[in-house]
Design a protein around this motif. Structure first.
Motif, mmCIF file in Angstrom:
data_model
loop_
_atom_site.group_PDB
_atom_site.id
_atom_site.type_symbol
_atom_site.label_atom_id
_atom_site.label_comp_id
_atom_site.label_asym_id
_atom_site.label_seq_id
_atom_site.Cartn_x
_atom_site.Cartn_y
_atom_site.Cartn_z
ATOM 1 N N ARG A 39 60.836 -16.895 40.677
ATOM 2 C CA ARG A 39 60.743 -18.099 39.579
ATOM 3 C C ARG A 39 60.017 -19.220 40.475
ATOM 4 N N ARG A 40 59.258 -19.552 39.854
ATOM 5 C CA ARG A 40 58.529 -20.801 40.445
ATOM 6 C C ARG A 40 59.085 -22.140 39.875
ATOM 7 N N VAL A 41 59.310 -22.928 41.055
ATOM 8 C CA VAL A 41 60.090 -24.285 40.344
ATOM 9 C C VAL A 41 59.347 -25.436 41.045
ATOM 10 N N THR B 133 63.792 -29.350 46.459
ATOM 11 C CA THR B 133 62.987 -28.605 46.883
ATOM 12 C C THR B 133 61.908 -28.680 47.538
ATOM 13 N N GLY C 103 62.562 -30.865 41.102
ATOM 14 C CA GLY C 103 61.951 -30.251 42.280
ATOM 15 C C GLY C 103 61.809 -31.135 43.344
ATOM 16 N N GLY D 233 66.691 -30.641 38.988
ATOM 17 C CA GLY D 233 65.992 -29.666 38.536
ATOM 18 C C GLY D 233 64.472 -29.848 38.471
ATOM 19 N N HIS E 171 60.401 -30.748 36.016
ATOM 20 C CA HIS E 171 60.287 -29.137 35.831
ATOM 21 C C HIS E 171 59.318 -29.001 37.049
ATOM 22 N N GLY E 172 59.355 -29.418 38.153
ATOM 23 C CA GLY E 172 58.384 -29.106 39.217
ATOM 24 C C GLY E 172 56.972 -29.448 39.316
ATOM 25 N N TYR F 103 61.796 -19.210 43.999
ATOM 26 C CA TYR F 103 62.858 -18.852 44.320
ATOM 27 C C TYR F 103 63.127 -17.261 43.898
#
Length: 560
Positions: free
Chosen positions: A35-37, A63, A60, A58, A244-245, A28
């Protein structure tokens, strides 16, 4: 943890997956920085299979799902990696081409049915819209197809429902409409994004059964995005755990549940009430000569617009011992909230008595009623919506003291800081506002605000239902600690029976205003007296710590 999983009806994976992600990275853009998510996420999903993406807010999950269907936010972009649908790399497709794909090759069942349907269009016109976009059928054939779809998803009186507006339907009915739209063109892949999180437990089961029935009928692959580990464990063939993705682990559901490889996954499972063993902490009970709460034949009627009346609470009676937790459970419309408002003195019953610490609150008026409310405080369901966004956390927690207690500013500060410390809220946060906090921190503020007056009773209205499983576990542990330390009595309103069994001592089961079961939690769960109670218990995902076969031959239940 004893787990039994039956997935015998799952189609044997074919050589070619419906969906394949390879090293997907999403970022994003904010303030000129990227910022990689989502970090290098890879998995495959085969026809007729259910893969659950699980993790906290949050992590991921959403997303990743948005990237697959081409609906990332404007400031989101794929940095690298591929997304293949039926072998075709769609990750570089322009929006116009993705628009043509959505509904035909891939569909979405969104989380909130109320905000996902257009309030000014009829149900029929919204189902017809996807047919108009992709099929352009003659009107008579299209309208017949709409009725067929509404019938297929189990809506009663489908022709009547087609002419109604969303506000005229229940939450479960609206979710069925969204499913009808999602399956209208029999896509190869359905993304179900928290499809039942806003629904009561029995409605949740019916919706999940319906998705499962359609999956089996059409051989559709389902990507289930959820933070409800019990639902994921019961309904998915495979689990993929995100934090955290990053992928923490993935594999067959039975294998991951039986022997999770990651410490994070083990903690997630330990925090999930329906998966954890029932190890309820028994608080210290301060036995008194009389219960702290006694409800005797309480009844409450509400007038309807047409001049009639509905009985929201119908001669309910129960007692609650000091220092224990009594749960009120039941579906929406069962009378839980009306009964809670009577206990809090917000509404007066039309019949019966309510005694709090020996005082008949139905006779209190004016100042005595206002002062009584210091004894019993409310913690709301939504920690964000119940906190004034313009106030600092200090002011939010302090406000009840300003209303009730004639204290000096220094004494108010001492009480606020003492209470914040008691709920493990760092004092450095007190100068911040609610929007700067996580969901768990906001709920700690809401609990602190309720505790600052040093009440004897807390009414907890779905106080953990809006939280991720790990945060939920932390808040439940906090509540149990506070109960032990302060001798608090809780009235716990919930439709999450797994949590009720974990933390409550006694329970009242409500159905259409009537109390159909009441007693110690173990007795009610092990030997329910009412058919409705059995239905509620049977609808718990992974009930009793054992995941039972979810996929049967029974068709979807009709609603409405």
């Amino acid at each position: 943890m004893s787990l039994i999983l039956a997935r015998s009806d799952t189609l044997i994976p074919q050589r070619e997956p419906v969906l394949e992600l390879q090293d997907l990275c999403i970022a994003y853009r904010s303030g000129g920085e990227q910022r990689r998510v989502v970090h290098d996420v890879s998995f495959r999903l085969y026809p007729g299979e259910v893969l659950a993406l699980v993790g906290e807010s949050g992590s991921g999950k959403t997303t990743t799902a948005q990237a697959i269907i081409g609906l990332l936010a404007e400031n989101g972009r794929r940095e690298r990696g591929t997304i293949r649908l039926n072998g075709a790399d769609i990750s570089r497709w322009p929006q116009r081409r993705l628009d043509a794909l959505r509904g035909v090759g891939i569909s979405l069942i969104p989380q909130d049915p109320s905000s996902s349907l257009n309030p000014v269009k009829t149900i029929g016109s919204q189902v017809a819209e996807i047919l108009d976009i992709h099929r352009r059928l003659p009107r008579r054939e299209r309208d017949a197809k709409v009725i067929e779809l509404l019938t297929r998803v189990g809506l009663s009186h489908p022709a009547q429902r087609a002419g109604q507006y969303p506000h005229e339907l229940s939450g479960g009915m609206k979710q069925r409409v969204l499913i009808a739209i999602a399956v209208a063109l029999q896509p190869a892949l359905i993304i179900a994004d928290e499809p039942t999180s806003a629904l009561d437990v029995t409605v949740q089961k019916r919706i999940l059964d319906l998705i499962d029935e359609l999956r089996r009928e059409y051989g559709t692959a389902v990507l289930l995005v959820t933070h409800d580990l019990a639902v994921a464990a019961e309904r998915a063939d495979r689990l993929l755990v995100l934090r955290h993705g990053r992928v923490q682990e993935q594999g067959n559901t039975a294998d991951v549940l039986r022997a999770p490889a990651s410490a994070y996954t083990r903690q997630l499972f330990a925090d999930a009430p329906a998966l954890a063993a029932v190890t309820r902490i028994q608080p210290h009970r301060l036995h008194a000569a009389a219960p702290i709460i006694r409800v005797e034949e309480a009844a409450k009627n509400f007038r309807l617009g047409g001049g009639g009346e509905v009985r929201a609470v119908d001669r309910v009676s129960f007692v609650v011992e000091r220092g224990t937790t009594h749960a009120l459970v039941g579906e929406s419309g069962s009378g839980k909230t009306s009964l809670a408002r009577i206990l809090l003195g917000f509404q007066r019953p039309d019949a019966g008595r309510v005694l709090i610490d020996g005082i008949d609150i139905t006779r209190l008026k004016g100042e005595s009623l206002r002062q009584f409310r210091q004894k019993i405080q409310l913690v709301y369901q939504n920690p964000f919506g119940s906190l004034d966004p313009s106030y600092t956390l200090f002011r939010i927690i302090e406000e009840p003291l300003r209303n009730f207690a004639p204290l000096s500013p220094a004494e108010r500060r001492r009480r606020v800081e003492e209470t914040a410390d008691r709920v493990a809220l760092p004092l450095a946060l007190l100068a911040r506002r609610p929007r700067e906090l996580s969901g768990g921190q906001r709920q700690r503020v809401a609990i602190a605000r309720a505790l600052v007056l040093q009440p004897q009773i807390l009414v907890l209205d779905e106080a953990t239902s809006a939280l991720d499983v790990t945060v939920q576990g932390q808040i439940l542990a906090l509540l149990q600690h506070l109960q032990t330390e302060l001798g608090l009595t809780y009235v716990f309103i919930s439709h999450d029976l797994a949590t009720v069994r974990q933390i409550s001592h006694s329970v009242s089961v409500l159905f259409k205003g009537r109390q159909v079961d009441c007693g110690p939690v173990a007795d009610i769960f092990d030997h329910p007296g009412a058919d409705y109670t059995r239905e509620l218990i049977n609808a718990i995902p992974g009930r009793g710590g054992t995941l039972l076969p979810a996929r049967g031959n029974r068709g979807p239940m009709h609603e409405g």
